[in-house]
Design a protein around this motif. Structure first.
Motif, short mmCIF file in Angstrom:
data_model
loop_
_atom_site.label_atom_id
_atom_site.label_comp_id
_atom_site.label_asym_id
_atom_site.label_seq_id
_atom_site.Cartn_x
_atom_site.Cartn_y
_atom_site.Cartn_z
N ARG A 78 4.26 12.22 -5.60
CA ARG A 78 3.60 10.96 -5.90
C ARG A 78 2.93 11.05 -7.27
O ARG A 78 2.36 12.09 -7.62
N ASP A 123 0.82 3.14 -7.84
CA ASP A 123 1.25 4.33 -7.12
C ASP A 123 2.77 4.32 -7.04
O ASP A 123 3.38 3.31 -6.66
N ASP A 146 5.43 2.76 -4.66
CA ASP A 146 5.04 3.30 -3.36
C ASP A 146 4.58 2.16 -2.47
O ASP A 146 3.52 1.58 -2.70
N GLN A 147 5.38 1.85 -1.49
CA GLN A 147 5.07 0.75 -0.58
C GLN A 147 3.91 1.11 0.36
O GLN A 147 3.25 0.22 0.89
N ASN A 148 3.66 2.39 0.58
CA ASN A 148 2.58 2.82 1.46
C ASN A 148 1.22 2.69 0.78
O ASN A 148 0.23 2.37 1.43
N GLY A 149 1.20 3.03 -0.51
CA GLY A 149 -0.03 2.89 -1.28
C GLY A 149 -1.17 3.75 -0.80
O GLY A 149 -2.33 3.46 -1.03
N ASP A 150 -0.86 4.84 -0.13
CA ASP A 150 -1.94 5.72 0.34
C ASP A 150 -2.03 6.89 -0.59
O ASP A 150 -2.85 7.55 -0.83
#
Length: 92
Positions: free
Chosen positions: A56, A72, A88-92
């Motif tokens: 990432r 991200d 990054d679709q999760n964005g965590d």
């Protein structure tokens, strides 16, 4: 698109300077080659930047009159001249 081309999104040629930050490799400035709804390709020629697929990073366009958002992204592809980064679709 070619039969073996697995890309979901159409690419648009775009040259921009971006700051890429990797947690352990550090901060770098690269040029983009193209962009799509799914991500961006960064050109890496002489920099000691060698992330692994799945790493990432954060990416921010440079040189705008106002600070661009920090995005991200995930390293999804490596070629001889750079890396494909996916939003990054999760964005965590």
């Amino acid at each position: 698109m070619a039969e073996n081309d697995r890309r979901e999104h159409m690419r648009t040629a775009m040259s921009a300077k971006v700051k890429v930050v990797h947690e352990s490799l550090g901060e770098f400035i690269f040029s983009t080659r193209d962009i799509s709804d799914g991500g961006v390709f960064i050109v890496v020629d002489v920099e000691p930047f060698a992330p692994q697929i799945g790493d990432r990073v954060t990416v921010q366009v440079q040189g705008l009159p106002v600070p661009a958002p920090v995005l991200d992204m995930v390293v999804v592809r490596k070629t001889n001249d750079g890396y494909g980064l996916q939003f990054d679709q999760n964005g965590d």
